[in-house]
Every structure is written in structure tokens, then in C-alpha cells.
Design a protein around this motif. Structure first.
Motif, PDB file in Angstrom:
ATOM      1  N   ARG A 273       0.847  -1.190   0.000  1.00 42.40           N
ATOM      2  CA  ARG A 273       0.000   0.000   0.000  1.00 42.40           C
ATOM      3  C   ARG A 273       0.883   1.241   0.000  1.00 42.40           C
ATOM      4  NH1 ARG A 273      -5.247  -0.523   3.348  1.00 42.40           N
ATOM      5  NH2 ARG A 273      -5.601  -1.755   1.458  1.00 42.40           N
ATOM      6  N   PRO A 274       0.708   2.152  -0.953  1.00 39.47           N
ATOM      7  CA  PRO A 274       1.588   3.331  -1.034  1.00 39.47           C
ATOM      8  C   PRO A 274       1.499   4.236   0.188  1.00 39.47           C
ATOM      9  CG  PRO A 274       0.436   2.989  -3.113  1.00 39.47           C
ATOM     10  CD  PRO A 274      -0.200   2.058  -2.111  1.00 39.47           C
ATOM     11  N   ILE A 275       2.607   4.901   0.447  1.00 37.71           N
ATOM     12  CA  ILE A 275       2.685   5.922   1.484  1.00 37.71           C
ATOM     13  C   ILE A 275       2.258   7.252   0.876  1.00 37.71           C
ATOM     14  CG2 ILE A 275       4.279   7.199   2.991  1.00 37.71           C
ATOM     15  CD1 ILE A 275       6.026   4.639   3.032  1.00 37.71           C
ATOM     16  N   ILE A 276       1.530   8.053   1.643  1.00 40.61           N
ATOM     17  CA  ILE A 276       1.101   9.378   1.185  1.00 40.61           C
ATOM     18  C   ILE A 276       1.956  10.442   1.869  1.00 40.61           C
ATOM     19  CG2 ILE A 276      -0.795  11.034   1.089  1.00 40.61           C
ATOM     20  CD1 ILE A 276      -2.721   8.640   1.238  1.00 40.61           C
ATOM     21  N   TYR A 277       2.690  11.210   1.059  1.00 39.45           N
ATOM     22  CA  TYR A 277       3.448  12.352   1.562  1.00 39.45           C
ATOM     23  C   TYR A 277       2.660  13.619   1.255  1.00 39.45           C
ATOM     24  CZ  TYR A 277       6.872  16.144   1.741  1.00 39.45           C
ATOM     25  OH  TYR A 277       7.512  17.326   2.031  1.00 39.45           O
ATOM     26  N   THR A 278       2.593  14.537   2.229  1.00 37.31           N
ATOM     27  CA  THR A 278       1.877  15.779   1.975  1.00 37.31           C
ATOM     28  C   THR A 278       2.363  16.875   2.911  1.00 37.31           C
ATOM     29  OG1 THR A 278      -0.341  16.679   1.583  1.00 37.31           O
ATOM     30  CG2 THR A 278      -0.037  15.377   3.583  1.00 37.31           C
ATOM     31  N   ALA A 279       1.858  18.094   2.652  1.00 33.59           N
ATOM     32  CA  ALA A 279       2.187  19.285   3.440  1.00 33.59           C
ATOM     33  C   ALA A 279       0.901  19.831   4.074  1.00 33.59           C
ATOM     34  CB  ALA A 279       2.838  20.341   2.550  1.00 33.59           C
ATOM     35  N   PRO A 280       1.017  20.683   5.106  1.00 37.12           N
ATOM     36  CA  PRO A 280      -0.165  21.096   5.883  1.00 37.12           C
ATOM     37  C   PRO A 280      -1.299  21.717   5.091  1.00 37.12           C
ATOM     38  CG  PRO A 280       1.831  21.664   7.073  1.00 37.12           C
ATOM     39  CD  PRO A 280       2.271  21.189   5.716  1.00 37.12           C
ATOM     40  N   ASP A 281      -1.012  22.640   4.164  1.00 35.50           N
ATOM     41  CA  ASP A 281      -2.100  23.309   3.461  1.00 35.50           C
ATOM     42  C   ASP A 281      -2.866  22.362   2.550  1.00 35.50           C
ATOM     43  OD1 ASP A 281       0.072  23.043   1.782  1.00 35.50           O
ATOM     44  OD2 ASP A 281      -0.036  25.075   0.943  1.00 35.50           O
ATOM     45  N   PHE A 282      -2.136  21.504   1.834  1.00 34.67           N
ATOM     46  CA  PHE A 282      -2.805  20.541   0.961  1.00 34.67           C
ATOM     47  C   PHE A 282      -3.612  19.548   1.782  1.00 34.67           C
ATOM     48  CE2 PHE A 282      -3.344  16.844  -1.675  1.00 34.67           C
ATOM     49  CZ  PHE A 282      -3.578  17.364  -2.934  1.00 34.67           C
ATOM     50  N   TYR A 283      -3.052  19.123   2.900  1.00 33.02           N
ATOM     51  CA  TYR A 283      -3.756  18.177   3.762  1.00 33.02           C
ATOM     52  C   TYR A 283      -5.062  18.756   4.279  1.00 33.02           C
ATOM     53  CZ  TYR A 283      -4.736  15.132   7.748  1.00 33.02           C
ATOM     54  OH  TYR A 283      -5.342  14.284   8.635  1.00 33.02           O
ATOM     55  N   SER A 300       6.363  18.695   8.504  1.00 31.22           N
ATOM     56  CA  SER A 300       6.042  19.663   9.546  1.00 31.22           C
ATOM     57  C   SER A 300       7.359  20.159  10.132  1.00 31.22           C
ATOM     58  CB  SER A 300       5.175  19.025  10.641  1.00 31.22           C
ATOM     59  OG  SER A 300       4.741  19.984  11.573  1.00 31.22           O
ATOM     60  N   VAL A 301       7.858  21.267   9.596  1.00 27.75           N
ATOM     61  CA  VAL A 301       9.199  21.736   9.942  1.00 27.75           C
ATOM     62  C   VAL A 301       9.211  22.825  11.013  1.00 27.75           C
ATOM     63  CG1 VAL A 301      10.079  21.128   7.658  1.00 27.75           C
ATOM     64  CG2 VAL A 301       9.211  23.445   8.076  1.00 27.75           C
ATOM     65  N   ALA A 302       8.035  23.184  11.517  1.00 30.55           N
ATOM     66  CA  ALA A 302       7.991  24.228  12.539  1.00 30.55           C
ATOM     67  C   ALA A 302       7.282  23.780  13.805  1.00 30.55           C
ATOM     68  CB  ALA A 302       7.301  25.478  11.985  1.00 30.55           C
ATOM     69  N   ALA A 303       6.660  22.625  13.780  1.00 27.07           N
ATOM     70  CA  ALA A 303       5.941  22.115  14.947  1.00 27.07           C
ATOM     71  C   ALA A 303       5.768  20.613  14.798  1.00 27.07           C
ATOM     72  CB  ALA A 303       4.575  22.796  15.086  1.00 27.07           C
ATOM     73  N   HIS A 304       5.443  19.967  15.898  1.00 31.44           N
ATOM     74  CA  HIS A 304       5.201  18.528  15.864  1.00 31.44           C
ATOM     75  C   HIS A 304       3.985  18.241  14.968  1.00 31.44           C
ATOM     76  CE1 HIS A 304       3.985  14.529  17.377  1.00 31.44           C
ATOM     77  NE2 HIS A 304       5.283  14.367  17.580  1.00 31.44           N
ATOM     78  N   PRO A 305       3.955  17.103  14.265  1.00 33.49           N
ATOM     79  CA  PRO A 305       2.822  16.788  13.392  1.00 33.49           C
ATOM     80  C   PRO A 305       1.462  16.834  14.084  1.00 33.49           C
ATOM     81  CG  PRO A 305       4.622  15.288  12.942  1.00 33.49           C
ATOM     82  CD  PRO A 305       5.029  16.092  14.135  1.00 33.49           C
ATOM     83  N   VAL A 315       3.488   7.579  10.010  1.00 29.98           N
ATOM     84  CA  VAL A 315       4.601   6.640  10.112  1.00 29.98           C
ATOM     85  C   VAL A 315       5.936   7.369   9.995  1.00 29.98           C
ATOM     86  CG1 VAL A 315       5.683   4.584   9.109  1.00 29.98           C
ATOM     87  CG2 VAL A 315       3.187   4.780   9.183  1.00 29.98           C
ATOM     88  N   PHE A 316       5.998   8.393   9.107  1.00 30.80           N
ATOM     89  CA  PHE A 316       7.231   9.164   8.927  1.00 30.80           C
ATOM     90  C   PHE A 316       6.935  10.648   9.087  1.00 30.80           C
ATOM     91  CE2 PHE A 316       7.889   5.259   6.483  1.00 30.80           C
ATOM     92  CZ  PHE A 316       9.125   4.838   6.963  1.00 30.80           C
ATOM     93  N   TRP A 317       7.905  11.346   9.656  1.00 32.78           N
ATOM     94  CA  TRP A 317       7.792  12.790   9.870  1.00 32.78           C
ATOM     95  C   TRP A 317       9.011  13.469   9.256  1.00 32.78           C
ATOM     96  CZ3 TRP A 317       8.930  15.157  15.377  1.00 32.78           C
ATOM     97  CH2 TRP A 317       8.945  16.559  15.288  1.00 32.78           C
ATOM     98  N   GLN A 318       8.772  14.354   8.289  1.00 32.83           N
ATOM     99  CA  GLN A 318       9.845  15.174   7.716  1.00 32.83           C
ATOM    100  C   GLN A 318       9.918  16.449   8.544  1.00 32.83           C
ATOM    101  OE1 GLN A 318       9.565  17.583   3.921  1.00 32.83           O
ATOM    102  NE2 GLN A 318      10.735  15.836   3.145  1.00 32.83           N
ATOM    103  N   TYR A 319      10.971  16.562   9.341  1.00 28.16           N
ATOM    104  CA  TYR A 319      11.033  17.654  10.309  1.00 28.16           C
ATOM    105  C   TYR A 319      11.978  18.779   9.910  1.00 28.16           C
ATOM    106  CZ  TYR A 319      15.395  15.496  12.020  1.00 28.16           C
ATOM    107  OH  TYR A 319      16.672  14.980  12.128  1.00 28.16           O
ATOM    108  N   SER A 320      12.750  18.587   8.856  1.00 31.33           N
ATOM    109  CA  SER A 320      13.671  19.655   8.436  1.00 31.33           C
ATOM    110  C   SER A 320      13.946  19.573   6.942  1.00 31.33           C
ATOM    111  CB  SER A 320      14.996  19.549   9.193  1.00 31.33           C
ATOM    112  OG  SER A 320      15.920  20.508   8.707  1.00 31.33           O
ATOM    113  N   GLY A 321      14.044  20.743   6.329  1.00 27.46           N
ATOM    114  CA  GLY A 321      14.467  20.840   4.942  1.00 27.46           C
ATOM    115  C   GLY A 321      15.835  21.480   4.822  1.00 27.46           C
ATOM    116  N   SER A 322      16.508  21.637   5.948  1.00 28.46           N
ATOM    117  CA  SER A 322      17.811  22.328   5.959  1.00 28.46           C
ATOM    118  C   SER A 322      18.870  21.511   6.687  1.00 28.46           C
ATOM    119  CB  SER A 322      17.668  23.705   6.617  1.00 28.46           C
ATOM    120  OG  SER A 322      17.092  23.598   7.911  1.00 28.46           O
TER     121      SER A 322
END
Length: 353
Positions: A273-283, A300-305, A315-322
Motif C-alpha cells: 500500500r503506497p505511502i502518502i506524503y503531503t504538506a499542511p495546506d494541501f492536507y 512539519s518543519v515548525a511544529a510537531h505533526p 509513520v514518517f515525519w519530515q522535520y527539516s528541509g535544511s
């Protein structure tokens, strides 16, 4: 009043330029705002030093061209994944210029350092040693409290030392594979192969275009991403992209329908089953409360999910882009798995069975 020929020509040019401003339907939506939380597949942090072929391709790209969103012919037949055609897709722009400008001298590539599983078949989990160019204080919810860290990459990370990156804490990696129905990341197959050789659990992700049919995009992904035992589930990256020429904002119902078609085809092919990646506004606009049985990977790079995606299991949290790490030049996205080291092994084993 009588004008000279030169003066008449000047006023004619001015009048003509005043008629060239865009007023079509797409221009009306060009001012749509997007989330500041964007994946590096949209906004590259650092562009690596270009090769001769890439430099020519970049020079050719100086003239602005609309993004190609329609296929101009028949889809290519599936190809075996061999050393000759590892891209298994469209020819890369840099292929022919390099062949014309450099002698046909075979390149000798060093044997990769292959990391084998520990006793029991499970790979060692390395503690994270990443740094961050713009660190955020998450307080007690710090991602550093999680046991299993990983990264996601695309062509913009350039030539990666995967063995070194793994020892810095990249226990898993999501690798950019495809966009839309005809774009292939030129570094995908190299990253796919070398990440595996380094002992990193990896999966491929597809950046979804809303101006292409879901079936076309699923077929394109399947033709370019190998079906391999032990790989992580495929990922559909759904978000708003202000850089794309596709400015359409579809209804929530249409978005969900397209996603279902794409994900069903991938699940039937890969058996996961595919994983869904998304960002707050689209979600918030499209996915809140939807797909309860799919694994989610949340940016979610500025607060906890839990603050950005209330009541959503992930399942996964992308917490930084830097992020910064040995093994990669420039910045890289950083991620964590939700759970303990034992939870990680159990989750991976379940996906492999």
C-alpha cells in the motif's frame, strides 16, 4: 500630425507590446499561494556542480519554456533494467551533448562498499549525527528523541556518498523517481542502486501533477521503478506547487479520485500500500479524515505533526528541509520513523513479507 517612418514604427511597437499581457484562465490563478513548507523536489536548496552535459542542458534552459504536461506520442515499452538502459525512460537531455564533446573513454567506477545485514538478517540502526542550518526547538517533542532517522533525496543532492551518509544516521531513504507522466529524475537509478549497496532501506517517490491523468502517471512510475523484494512502499507526493505551469485547483472529490486510481495501480503492481506524503495546506484542503488505512509521511518543519495534522496517525515525519550531513554537499531533508528500533524492524519485516 505627420510622423516620420521611424517614429511611426516606434509607436507601433509600443501598441503591440501592450497587447501581449496574459489574461487567460491560468493567469487568473497565478496568484495562488502555497505553503512555505515545500519539499526539496520543488525548491532545490543547493544545485550541485554540473557536468559538461548538464552545463549544456542548463544553458539550453535559459530560455523559459512551459512545463510539458502532455505526452506527444506513444508511451515507451517497458525495458529491462540493465547497465545499458538503467534510466528505462526518456533520454536525458545531457546524453547526446556529452557523447559529442567527450571521447568515448570507458569510466571505471570503484566497487561500492556493500554493507551486509547483521546476524539475524537485520541491518544495524545508526544514531543520527545530522546538523541543521536552521534548527527548530521542538521542545519535548523533539525528533531527536526518535530512534530511527532517515533522509529523502533527489537530483539536487548531487553525487552522494551513501556509505558515509548511512553512518551519519540515514537508516532509510526516500528517493525521487518520477514527476507527472514523462519526467524521470536523472539520478534515480544511481541513488537507488547505491543506497541499497550501502545497506539503507529505501523507497521511491513520485511527484504528482494535477494536469495529467492518474493512470498515465502510475504507468510511468511502474515503468521506471523496479519491483524489488525488501524495498519500502512506493510514495505518492501530493502538495501544491506554485512553480508548476499547472495552476488548476481541483475539487476535493477529484483530488481523492485521482489519488485512488494512482495508488490502486501501484498497490496492485508492487504488492504494498503506497505511502502518502503531503504538506499542511494541501492536507487541510483535501486529506483531513481521508485514507485512514494508508501510511502517512507528513511534512512539519515548525511544529510537531500533532499540531499541524490533528488526529492523524503517521509513520514518517519530515522535520527539516535544511539538514547538513557528511556524505552530502549542501542541504538535505531529514526525517524520523515513528516508533522504537524494534518497531522499525517489525514494520520493515511486515512490508517485506
Amino acid at each position: 500630425m505627420r510622423f516620420s517612418a521611424a517614429t511611426a514604427l516606434f509607436f507601433g511597437c509600443v501598441a503591440l507590446s501592450a497587447c501581449t499581457s496574459s489574461s487567460g484562465p491560468e493567469s487568473l490563478s497565478a496568484g495562488l499561494t502555497t505553503s512555505k513548507e515545500t519539499t526539496n523536489s520543488i525548491v532545490p536548496a543547493v544545485i550541485p556542480t554540473a557536468s559538461v552535459g548538464e552545463a549544456i542542458a542548463q544553458a539550453q534552459q535559459q530560455q523559459p519554456e512551459p512545463e510539458v504536461l502532455a505526452w506527444a506520442g506513444q508511451m515507451p515499452e517497458p525495458q529491462a533494467f540493465t547497465d545499458v538502459n538503467r534510466t528505462a525512460g526518456m533520454p536525458l537531455p545531457a546524453d547526446r551533448p556529452v557523447a559529442m564533446l567527450t571521447p568515448n573513454v570507458p569510466q571505471i567506477e570503484a566497487e561500492p562498499a556493500i554493507i551486509k545485514p547483521r546476524r539475524g538478517g537485520r541491518l544495524q540502526v545508526y544514531s543520527q549525527r545530522f546538523r541543521d542550518a536552521h534548527p527548530i526547538n521542538f521542545g519535548k517533542a523533539s525528533p531527536r528523541r526518535h530512534a530511527v532517522h532517515g533522509v529523502d533525496v533527489s537530483r539536487w543532492q548531487g553525487d552522494i556518498d551513501w556509505v558515509k551518509l548511512r553512518t551519519q544516521g540515514a537508516n532509510f531513504a526516500f528517493i525521487k523517481a518520477t514527476d507527472g507522466g514523462d519526467h524521470l529524475d536523472p539520478m534515480f537509478m544511481k541513488n537507488w542502486r547505491k543506497a541499497k549497496d550501502a545497506g539503507i532501506k529505501r523507497g521511491a517517490y513520485h511527484f504528482f501533477y494535477w494536469c495529467r491523468t492518474a493512470g498515465e502517471q502510475a504507468d510511468w512510475f511502474i515503468r521506471n521503478v523496479p519491483r524489488e523484494a525488501g524495498a519500502l512502499p512506493p510514495v505518492i507526493d501530493v502538495e501544491y506547487n506554485g512553480e508548476s505551469s499547472c495552476k488548476r485547483r481541483l475539487s476535493r472529490a477529484t483530488v481523492l479520485e485521482k489519488m485512488r486510481v494512482f495508488m490502486d495501480k501501484l498497490e496492485a503492481h508492487y504488492g504494498q500500500r503506497p505511502i502518502i506524503y503531503t504538506a499542511p495546506d494541501f492536507y487541510e484542503d483535501n486529506l483531513s479524515g481521508e485514507f485512514p488505512n494508508h501510511p502517512f509521511w507528513l511534512r512539519s518543519v515548525a511544529a510537531h505533526p500533532s499540531k499541524r495534522y490533528p488526529n492523524r496517525k503517521w509513520v514518517f515525519w519530515q522535520y527539516s528541509g535544511s539538514g547538513l550531513s557528511h556524505g552530502v554537499e549542501g542541504r538535505i531533508d531529514l526525517n524520523v520513523f515513528r516508533g522504537s528500533e524494534e518497531d522499525w524492524h517489525a514494520w520493515v519485516d511486515a512490508k517485506a513479507s
